[in-house]
Motif scaffolding. Structure first.
Motif, PDB file in Angstrom:
ATOM      1  N   SER A  99      44.972  53.279  34.411  1.00  6.91           N
ATOM      2  CA  SER A  99      45.352  53.683  35.500  1.00  6.91           C
ATOM      3  C   SER A  99      44.962  54.765  36.315  1.00  6.91           C
ATOM      4  O   SER A  99      44.020  55.733  35.414  1.00  6.91           O
ATOM      5  CB  SER A  99      47.041  53.772  35.529  1.00  6.91           C
ATOM      6  N   VAL A 120      39.346  39.467  37.972  1.00  5.07           N
ATOM      7  CA  VAL A 120      39.370  40.876  38.415  1.00  5.07           C
ATOM      8  C   VAL A 120      38.734  40.990  39.776  1.00  5.07           C
ATOM      9  O   VAL A 120      37.595  40.622  39.835  1.00  5.07           O
ATOM     10  CB  VAL A 120      38.500  41.784  37.354  1.00  5.07           C
ATOM     11  N   PRO A 127      38.215  46.761  41.556  1.00  5.26           N
ATOM     12  CA  PRO A 127      38.754  47.764  40.594  1.00  5.26           C
ATOM     13  C   PRO A 127      40.306  47.760  40.581  1.00  5.26           C
ATOM     14  O   PRO A 127      41.066  48.045  39.559  1.00  5.26           O
ATOM     15  CB  PRO A 127      38.098  49.054  40.741  1.00  5.26           C
ATOM     16  N   ASP A 128      41.023  47.464  41.676  1.00 10.58           N
ATOM     17  CA  ASP A 128      42.342  47.437  41.850  1.00 10.58           C
ATOM     18  C   ASP A 128      43.352  46.413  41.894  1.00 10.58           C
ATOM     19  O   ASP A 128      44.540  46.565  41.875  1.00 10.58           O
ATOM     20  CB  ASP A 128      42.618  48.267  43.308  1.00 10.58           C
ATOM     21  N   ALA A 129      42.743  45.229  41.639  1.00 13.30           N
ATOM     22  CA  ALA A 129      43.463  44.071  41.628  1.00 13.30           C
ATOM     23  C   ALA A 129      43.033  43.311  40.232  1.00 13.30           C
ATOM     24  O   ALA A 129      42.043  42.526  40.237  1.00 13.30           O
ATOM     25  CB  ALA A 129      43.330  43.301  42.767  1.00 13.30           C
ATOM     26  N   GLN A 180      49.861  39.023  39.019  1.00 20.17           N
ATOM     27  CA  GLN A 180      49.121  40.100  38.949  1.00 20.17           C
ATOM     28  C   GLN A 180      49.755  41.276  38.098  1.00 20.17           C
ATOM     29  O   GLN A 180      50.827  41.458  37.716  1.00 20.17           O
ATOM     30  CB  GLN A 180      48.957  40.977  40.544  1.00 20.17           C
ATOM     31  N   ARG A 184      44.562  48.850  36.663  1.00 21.84           N
ATOM     32  CA  ARG A 184      43.489  48.843  37.390  1.00 21.84           C
ATOM     33  C   ARG A 184      42.341  49.632  36.735  1.00 21.84           C
ATOM     34  O   ARG A 184      42.643  50.483  35.731  1.00 21.84           O
ATOM     35  CB  ARG A 184      43.705  49.561  38.791  1.00 21.84           C
TER      36      ARG A 184
END
Ligand SMILES: Nc1ncnc2c1ncn2[C@@H]1O[C@H](COP(=O)(O)OP(=O)(O)OP(=O)(O)O)[C@@H](O)[C@H]1O
Ligand SMILES: [Mg+2]
Length: 445
Positions: free
Chosen positions: A15, A102, A105-107, A118, A122
């Protein structure tokens, strides 16, 4: 919270939190001092040992005060990220996950039991995601960069990997990993509610009596899984040739020849298509040809093979209904370099295709056979489809489940005769139509 607890909390792994930064900053320092590419000649264990040693020095030089356990966890995590697939590792190890998606990068999404969720994970940055992607594709000697922004590959472990990066993707690097599909028997598929035992009985007779069968469905509806299960019904004395883009079928028979197409290399050379393989397979004395997915001009070669004695072939096609599947085969066949009049193709399909098994993925993630249709038309007649089985869905329940029942219909005389001649009984749940008005038929052009 202690550093140790934070390091070992999986939800925070990778994270942007404080320790995510700690791991990222040590990883950066480590990579400053060591050139990973230079280490590629080393065995994996040796590579890891060296990275751990160097990182240990770096931490001692400037690091915070850590307990022995905290220190070794930090080292493990940083080295994991530098060497391995970082936050993807535990996902790849989790057998209940069938697909990892993916979206930048955030999801990060995964599919489990047919449902997509989800995850609270990340990557630290798009760069870190890109490095992970590069590490994955380099294991199969491929590369991904601006001049080569899409990669589709199969890992040695069987997973199928697809990568697409900016500028083609507008939300950062996209990575899709499909786990090597587990194979299921028809009995197991009954357990999932994908079909019932009467349908298994019918399909078994159709396969053994060498009907040409097309499995049709949209992406991810279970075409390959069903094709695999149906192929399992082919008698073991027959010579089976399987043709696929990425070898997923896992036939248990002993006399199986497996062929896999090949994409062009970096210079654009050396491509071998499904079509090339279908043509070649005809010279290999096949009893059965099993084509993973028909998506191009090979449709023509396959239809010709099916209508000229190579009975009992199996293939999948991407379509949303049985009639769609027929039109799609026709369109694909017309894409071939050999010019065949559209009308002639229609004829060809009428004589080549015997059965279409339609699959549908429901909103609750369940995959089911929604229709088994028999093609009961000849020559230039419009396609006439006789439904042998159909799934009738009920409205979705408040908890998002879809229930329903399988209905069975009498088989056309022609189908029943062919089963009979091959020594296969007509399953009682279906029976034989005594006249045309007992058939559940529809026409399509
Ligand atoms: N009947 C089923 N019940 C539950 N899960 C299934 C069923 N059939 C397939 N699956 C699962 O669904 C996923 C997709 O299956 P499969 O690869 O067979 O689909 P597909 O239609 O061939 O996909 P594609 O269009 O990408 O080739 C796999 O994870 C597989 O294990
Ligand atoms: Mg498939």
């Amino acid at each position: 919270m202690s550093l140790r607890a934070r390091i070992s909390t999986p939800e925070e792994h990778g994270s942007r939190g404080e320790d995510g930064h700690l791991v990222a900053s040590y990883r950066a320092k480590l990579l400053e001092e060591i050139d990973l590419a230079e280490m590629s000649a080393l065995a994996a264990a040796e590579r890891r040992a060296r990275l751990e040693r160097v990182l240990g020095h770096i931490i001692s030089r400037e690091g915070p005060v850590l307990s022995t356990v905290e220190r070794s966890q930090l080292i493990r995590r940083v080295v994991d990220e530098a060497l391995g697939l970082g936050i993807l590792e535990p996902l790849l190890e989790d057998a209940s996950i069938t697909e990892i998606m993916v979206n930048g990068p955030d999801a990060i999404f995964v599919e489990r039991g047919g449902r997509v969720e989800q995850l609270p994970l990340r990557f630290v940055s798009a760069d870190q995601l890109m490095q992970t992607i590069e590490r994955i594709v380099s294991t199969v000697n491929r590369r991904v960069d601006e001049s080569n922004p899409m990669v589709d590959a199969r890992l040695p472990s069987g997973e199928r990997v697809n990568v697409i990066i900016p500028p083609l993707s507008l939300t950062g690097p996209i990575l899709t990993i499909r786990r090597f599909p587990r194979s299921f028997t028809l009995q197991e598929l009954i357990g999932f509610g994908s079909l019932d035992e009467h349908m298994v009985y019918l399909l078994a007779g159709l396969v053994q009596a060498k009907f040409n069968i097309i499995v049709s469905g949209a992406t991810g509806t279970g075409k390959t899984t069903l094709l695999n299960a149906l192929s399992g019904l082919i008698p073991s004395h027959e010579r089976i040739i399987t043709i696929e883009d990425s070898a997923e079928l896992q036939l248990q028979q002993t006399h199986v020849v497996r062929l896999e197409s090949r994409p062009p290399n970096v210079e654009g050379k050396g491509q071998v298509t499904i079509r090339d393989l279908v043509r070649n397979s005809l010279r290999m004395r096949p009893d059965r040809i099993v084509v993973g997915e028909v998506r191009g001009g090979e449709s023509l070669d396959m239809l010709q093979a099916m209508s000229t004695g190579h009975d009992g072939s199996l293939a999948t096609v991407h379509a949303n209904s049985a009639e769609d599947a027929l039109t799609r085969l026709q369109t694909l066949a017309s894409m071939s370099d050999v010019e065949v009049p559209f009308v002639a193709l229609h004829d060809q399909i009428n004589s080549a295709v015997d059965v279409i098994v339609q699959l549908t993925r429901f909103a609750d993630g369940a995959r089911r056979i929604t229709e088994i249709a028999l093609l009961d038309s000849h020559g230039g007649e419009p396609y006439r489809l006789a439904t042998a089985a159909r799934f009738e869905a009920q409205p979705m329940t408040p908890d998002g489940r879809v229930y329903g029942t399988f209905r069975h219909f009498p088989l056309p005389r022609r189908t029943a005769d062919r089963l009979y001649m091959a020594g296969q009984p007509v399953p009682q749940a279906f029976g034989v139509a005594r006249s045309a008005d007992q058939l559940a038929t529809r026409e399509a052009r």
